[in-house]
Design a protein around this motif. Structure first.
Motif, PDB file in Angstrom:
ATOM      1  N   ASN A  43      23.965  45.472  41.855  1.00 21.08           N
ATOM      2  CA  ASN A  43      25.326  45.495  41.318  1.00 21.08           C
ATOM      3  C   ASN A  43      26.284  46.124  42.318  1.00 21.08           C
ATOM      4  OD1 ASN A  43      27.292  45.144  39.325  1.00 21.08           O
ATOM      5  ND2 ASN A  43      25.993  45.967  37.721  1.00 21.08           N
ATOM      6  N   ARG A  44      25.805  47.179  42.973  1.00 18.90           N
ATOM      7  CA  ARG A  44      26.604  47.899  43.965  1.00 18.90           C
ATOM      8  C   ARG A  44      27.146  46.957  45.038  1.00 18.90           C
ATOM      9  NH1 ARG A  44      22.379  49.557  46.259  1.00 18.90           N
ATOM     10  NH2 ARG A  44      22.468  47.996  47.916  1.00 18.90           N
ATOM     11  N   CYS A  45      26.300  46.038  45.531  1.00 19.80           N
ATOM     12  CA  CYS A  45      26.695  45.125  46.601  1.00 19.80           C
ATOM     13  C   CYS A  45      27.802  44.180  46.151  1.00 19.80           C
ATOM     14  CB  CYS A  45      25.495  44.289  47.052  1.00 19.80           C
ATOM     15  SG  CYS A  45      24.028  45.212  47.540  1.00 19.80           S
ATOM     16  N   VAL A  46      27.598  43.558  44.984  1.00 19.05           N
ATOM     17  CA  VAL A  46      28.545  42.552  44.507  1.00 19.05           C
ATOM     18  C   VAL A  46      29.861  43.204  44.093  1.00 19.05           C
ATOM     19  CG1 VAL A  46      28.835  40.615  42.927  1.00 19.05           C
ATOM     20  CG2 VAL A  46      26.558  41.209  43.743  1.00 19.05           C
ATOM     21  N   TRP A  47      29.773  44.399  43.510  1.00 19.42           N
ATOM     22  CA  TRP A  47      30.987  45.149  43.136  1.00 19.42           C
ATOM     23  C   TRP A  47      31.797  45.499  44.373  1.00 19.42           C
ATOM     24  CZ3 TRP A  47      32.384  50.191  44.481  1.00 19.42           C
ATOM     25  CH2 TRP A  47      33.498  50.710  43.809  1.00 19.42           C
ATOM     26  N   MET A  48      31.131  46.018  45.411  1.00 19.42           N
ATOM     27  CA  MET A  48      31.862  46.400  46.620  1.00 19.42           C
ATOM     28  C   MET A  48      32.443  45.177  47.317  1.00 19.42           C
ATOM     29  SD  MET A  48      30.757  48.811  49.821  1.00 19.42           S
ATOM     30  CE  MET A  48      32.007  49.281  51.028  1.00 19.42           C
ATOM     31  N   GLN A  49      31.728  44.075  47.297  1.00 15.66           N
ATOM     32  CA  GLN A  49      32.244  42.835  47.857  1.00 15.66           C
ATOM     33  C   GLN A  49      33.578  42.463  47.203  1.00 15.66           C
ATOM     34  OE1 GLN A  49      30.119  39.310  46.659  1.00 15.66           O
ATOM     35  NE2 GLN A  49      30.628  38.209  48.535  1.00 15.66           N
ATOM     36  N   ALA A  50      33.643  42.543  45.889  1.00 14.57           N
ATOM     37  CA  ALA A  50      34.871  42.213  45.171  1.00 14.57           C
ATOM     38  C   ALA A  50      35.996  43.197  45.484  1.00 14.57           C
ATOM     39  CB  ALA A  50      34.597  42.184  43.662  1.00 14.57           C
ATOM     40  N   VAL A  51      35.662  44.485  45.524  1.00 10.45           N
ATOM     41  CA  VAL A  51      36.671  45.511  45.809  1.00 10.45           C
ATOM     42  C   VAL A  51      37.248  45.334  47.205  1.00 10.45           C
ATOM     43  CG1 VAL A  51      37.035  47.984  46.167  1.00 10.45           C
ATOM     44  CG2 VAL A  51      35.780  47.187  44.153  1.00 10.45           C
ATOM     45  N   LEU A  52      36.395  45.037  48.191  1.00  8.12           N
ATOM     46  CA  LEU A  52      36.878  44.847  49.551  1.00  8.12           C
ATOM     47  C   LEU A  52      37.791  43.631  49.664  1.00  8.12           C
ATOM     48  CD1 LEU A  52      33.797  45.706  51.804  1.00  8.12           C
ATOM     49  CD2 LEU A  52      35.825  47.075  51.353  1.00  8.12           C
ATOM     50  N   LEU A  53      37.460  42.574  48.944  1.00  4.84           N
ATOM     51  CA  LEU A  53      38.322  41.390  48.968  1.00  4.84           C
ATOM     52  C   LEU A  53      39.682  41.692  48.350  1.00  4.84           C
ATOM     53  CD1 LEU A  53      35.719  38.634  48.058  1.00  4.84           C
ATOM     54  CD2 LEU A  53      36.852  38.964  50.253  1.00  4.84           C
ATOM     55  N   LEU A  54      39.693  42.493  47.294  1.00  5.91           N
ATOM     56  CA  LEU A  54      40.962  42.886  46.678  1.00  5.91           C
ATOM     57  C   LEU A  54      41.781  43.775  47.609  1.00  5.91           C
ATOM     58  CD1 LEU A  54      39.708  43.637  43.064  1.00  5.91           C
ATOM     59  CD2 LEU A  54      41.506  41.995  43.632  1.00  5.91           C
ATOM     60  N   ALA A  55      41.095  44.651  48.331  1.00  7.88           N
ATOM     61  CA  ALA A  55      41.790  45.647  49.135  1.00  7.88           C
ATOM     62  C   ALA A  55      42.175  45.152  50.523  1.00  7.88           C
ATOM     63  CB  ALA A  55      40.920  46.898  49.273  1.00  7.88           C
ATOM     64  N   ALA A  56      41.360  44.300  51.109  1.00  5.28           N
ATOM     65  CA  ALA A  56      41.539  44.008  52.531  1.00  5.28           C
ATOM     66  C   ALA A  56      41.961  42.577  52.833  1.00  5.28           C
ATOM     67  CB  ALA A  56      40.235  44.308  53.283  1.00  5.28           C
ATOM     68  N   ARG A  57      42.006  41.713  51.842  1.00  7.69           N
ATOM     69  CA  ARG A  57      42.408  40.330  52.092  1.00  7.69           C
ATOM     70  C   ARG A  57      43.774  40.073  51.463  1.00  7.69           C
ATOM     71  NH1 ARG A  57      38.134  35.533  51.272  1.00  7.69           N
ATOM     72  NH2 ARG A  57      37.103  36.795  52.853  1.00  7.69           N
ATOM     73  N   SER A  58      44.570  39.260  52.145  1.00  5.30           N
ATOM     74  CA  SER A  58      45.910  38.938  51.635  1.00  5.30           C
ATOM     75  C   SER A  58      45.784  37.974  50.458  1.00  5.30           C
ATOM     76  CB  SER A  58      46.758  38.318  52.751  1.00  5.30           C
ATOM     77  OG  SER A  58      46.921  39.203  53.823  1.00  5.30           O
ATOM     78  N   LEU A  59      45.988  38.476  49.255  1.00  2.97           N
ATOM     79  CA  LEU A  59      45.879  37.650  48.055  1.00  2.97           C
ATOM     80  C   LEU A  59      47.275  37.313  47.539  1.00  2.97           C
ATOM     81  CD1 LEU A  59      42.981  39.439  46.142  1.00  2.97           C
ATOM     82  CD2 LEU A  59      42.852  37.620  47.834  1.00  2.97           C
ATOM     83  N   PRO A  60      47.519  36.054  47.196  1.00  2.39           N
ATOM     84  CA  PRO A  60      48.827  35.664  46.671  1.00  2.39           C
ATOM     85  C   PRO A  60      49.130  36.357  45.349  1.00  2.39           C
ATOM     86  CG  PRO A  60      47.521  33.744  47.311  1.00  2.39           C
ATOM     87  CD  PRO A  60      46.596  34.916  47.319  1.00  2.39           C
ATOM     88  N   ASP A  61      50.419  36.566  45.061  1.00  2.00           N
ATOM     89  CA  ASP A  61      50.800  37.154  43.775  1.00  2.00           C
ATOM     90  C   ASP A  61      50.430  36.223  42.629  1.00  2.00           C
ATOM     91  OD1 ASP A  61      51.819  39.444  44.968  1.00  2.00           O
ATOM     92  OD2 ASP A  61      53.806  38.562  45.239  1.00  2.00           O
ATOM     93  N   ASP A  62      50.748  34.936  42.781  1.00  2.00           N
ATOM     94  CA  ASP A  62      50.363  33.942  41.775  1.00  2.00           C
ATOM     95  C   ASP A  62      49.049  33.330  42.236  1.00  2.00           C
ATOM     96  OD1 ASP A  62      50.195  32.082  39.770  1.00  2.00           O
ATOM     97  OD2 ASP A  62      51.685  30.725  40.638  1.00  2.00           O
ATOM     98  N   LEU A  63      47.945  33.983  41.876  1.00  2.00           N
ATOM     99  CA  LEU A  63      46.635  33.622  42.419  1.00  2.00           C
ATOM    100  C   LEU A  63      46.056  32.430  41.655  1.00  2.00           C
ATOM    101  CD1 LEU A  63      44.395  34.069  44.361  1.00  2.00           C
ATOM    102  CD2 LEU A  63      43.646  36.067  43.074  1.00  2.00           C
ATOM    103  N   ARG A  64      46.046  31.296  42.331  1.00  2.00           N
ATOM    104  CA  ARG A  64      45.470  30.069  41.785  1.00  2.00           C
ATOM    105  C   ARG A  64      44.466  29.567  42.812  1.00  2.00           C
ATOM    106  NH1 ARG A  64      48.279  28.282  37.479  1.00  2.00           N
ATOM    107  NH2 ARG A  64      47.714  26.091  37.750  1.00  2.00           N
ATOM    108  N   LEU A  65      43.188  29.872  42.548  1.00  2.00           N
ATOM    109  CA  LEU A  65      42.109  29.664  43.506  1.00  2.00           C
ATOM    110  C   LEU A  65      41.493  28.281  43.334  1.00  2.00           C
ATOM    111  CD1 LEU A  65      40.117  30.887  45.646  1.00  2.00           C
ATOM    112  CD2 LEU A  65      38.707  31.600  43.688  1.00  2.00           C
ATOM    113  N   LEU A  66      41.554  27.472  44.382  1.00  2.00           N
ATOM    114  CA  LEU A  66      40.956  26.144  44.360  1.00  2.00           C
ATOM    115  C   LEU A  66      39.566  26.217  44.983  1.00  2.00           C
ATOM    116  CD1 LEU A  66      41.018  23.088  43.937  1.00  2.00           C
ATOM    117  CD2 LEU A  66      42.330  22.882  46.083  1.00  2.00           C
ATOM    118  N   CYS A  67      38.548  25.793  44.228  1.00  2.00           N
ATOM    119  CA  CYS A  67      37.141  25.921  44.654  1.00  2.00           C
ATOM    120  C   CYS A  67      36.494  24.545  44.811  1.00  2.00           C
ATOM    121  CB  CYS A  67      36.342  26.736  43.637  1.00  2.00           C
ATOM    122  SG  CYS A  67      36.856  28.442  43.482  1.00  2.00           S
TER     123      CYS A  67
END
Length: 483
Positions: free
Chosen positions: A149-173
């Motif tokens: 859990n620690r790994c996946v949680w930190m992965q998500a936190v780092l993406l929130l903190a260190a990657r430029s995320l749009p304000d209106d986040l609409r993720l195309l997968c």
């Protein structure tokens, strides 16, 4: 016993519950014409938990038996035929379900609907292994990577903190959410964004989705970006809603990076990681891509916060500044080990470092440059040749769409450098001109002895060039293909 201390650092479940509680009426997922709100997502998760519990308890939830023989199998209708074939071969799986209408399999959600939705309560500990992720298998048999859990949680936190995320986040997968795009699912839910699902990448459908849903972020592997750039609609399509185009999984040709920036704007962001330390080892930000004082087009970037990187030699000693060494990592992101493979675990995590198998060097500005996989290195006449360096030169030619470089058997040199090249539509390529291009840039040792032209490179299921399959064409039964 689950103690309070074991929850320190947060869990992925808490992050998902946060999004569901905070944004109940927003749209969480778009899949074709279907829409699912956050409230409906919470209900579905609750019902799934109840249905799993009703199957018979903890022992029946041991998904991994004898190297990933799952006890519960759920199939999407797209994979119905494969699921039925697997059921004939996998006697150890106790419960088979379809996500929806899969002929021959009961519907999981019909069964789950018999349970009333309840408020979600995160129960997993930070130390629990919550994901068994299998390596791509491009250099051998896939290995089950135990991610706590620690790994996946930190992965998500780092993406929130260190990657430029749009304000209106609409993720195309358009890539599998079990891979790179999946890393953005939880950060998107945390932000109350919308996830637009597609079943496989198709440039036409991708452009339609960007324009229809005004997607603001996406993840693509380089081969998909190449296909998109070469598509006729790419010149006129409206990509203005895209604020972040994240790419990774394999290196991207510098010439095509420049082409993508010209077409899409300064929105490219690269992330380097591996299954054993998911997604977030090095990052090349949008700002890094646009630097004019240093050429970052061949760089994998700088470390994420909370990730310690070192370049080590075969004795796990630091290499001299500017020298090539194996990129090794220390971080809470690092896996617990390989499922049921203690010897491989000890080798990969020896001396307290995760050994990535990637060879790299660091420049004076702090950027890291991957020269290639340690196992992909070609030894020709006693000299080390790193295929990526040759590939970067070849793909810099305006007539080359893609290239892969491998070593092939040679009586004189041991291994000879071979390039397999995909020409751009209409391009007339000359073998000797390409060899001269490499010779001028990298010297005689790196120059391909032979060059083959092909319509397309073999790709893995994740869209990476499959060098294992490529080598098999030339090595036959001689063994190099699996090294």
């Amino acid at each position: 016993m689950k103690t309070q201390e074991a929850h320190v650092g947060g869990t992925i479940g808490e992050m998902i519950v946060h999004g569901i509680d905070r944004y109940p009426d927003r749209v969480a997922f778009i899949d074709g014409d279907a829409r699912m709100t956050y409230r409906a997502l919470g209900d579905r998760i609750s019902q799934a938990i109840a249905a799993f519990r009703a199957l018979g308890g903890v022992d029946d939830h041991a998904y991994i038996v004898d190297d990933a023989e799952a006890r519960v199998f759920m199939a999407d209708p797209v994979y119905a035929e494969r699921a039925l074939a697997l059921r004939e071969r996998c006697a150890g799986v106790a419960h088979w379900f379809g996500h929806a209408d899969v002929p021959g399999l009961p519907s999981f959600w019909d069964q789950a609907a018999s349970f009333a939705p309840a408020r979600l309560v995160p129960e997993a500990l930070t130390t629990d292994v919550i994901r068994l992720a299998y390596t791509g298998g491009t250099t051998g048999k896939p290995k089950g990577v135990m991610l706590a859990n620690r790994c996946v949680w930190m992965q998500a936190v780092l993406l929130l903190a260190a990657r430029s995320l749009p304000d209106d986040l609409r993720l195309l997968c358009p890539t599998p959410i079990s891979h790179g795009a999946g890393a953005m699912i939880v950060p998107t839910l945390w932000r109350g964004g919308t996830i637009i699902l597609q079943h496989g990448f198709d440039a036409e459908r991708f452009i339609d989705a960007v324009e229809t849903h005004r997607a603001s972020m996406t993840f693509l592997v380089p081969t998909m970006i190449y296909t998109l750039l070469d598509h006729p609609r790419a010149r006129t399509a409206d990509f203005s809603s895209l604020q972040t185009l994240s790419y990774g999984a394999s290196p991207m040709a510098p010439a095509r990076i420049r082409e993508a920036i010209e077409r899409f704007g300064p929105i490219l962001a690269q992330s380097y990681g591996q299954t054993e330390c998911p997604s977030n080892i090095l990052q090349l930000t949008q700002e890094d891509h646009m630097r004019t004082d240093v050429d970052t087009s061949t760089s994998a970037g700088m470390p994420y916060p909370g990730v310690t990187v070192a370049l080590l030699d075969d004795n796990d000693e630091p290499v001299a500044p500017g020298s090539v060494g194996e990129l090794c990592v220390r971080s809470p992101l690092v896996m617990d080990g390989y499922w049921k493979q203690p010897q491989l675990t000890a080798l990969a995590l020896r001396n307290g470092w995760l050994h990535t198998g990637d060879m790299a060097y660091r420049d004076q500005f702090g950027y890291y440059y991957l020269v290639d996989r340690k196992k992909d290195m070609i030894i020709s006449g006693g000299f080390n040749v790193y295929p990526k360096e040759v590939e970067d030169v070849l793909t810099g030619h305006p007539g080359v769409a893609a290239a892969a470089v491998i070593g092939v058997p040679d009586a004189k040199w041991g291994e000879a450098v071979k390039a397999v090249v995909v020409p751009r539509p209409g391009a007339q390529l000359d073998v000797e001109a390409l060899r001269a291009l490499v010779r001028h840039a990298k010297g005689a040792v790196n120059t391909p002895k032979t060059i083959d032209f092909v319509d397309a490179l073999p790709l893995t299921a994740l869209g990476k060039p499959d060098k294992k399959q490529l080598r098999e064409r030339y090595w036959g039964g001689m063994g190099r293909a699996v090294n």
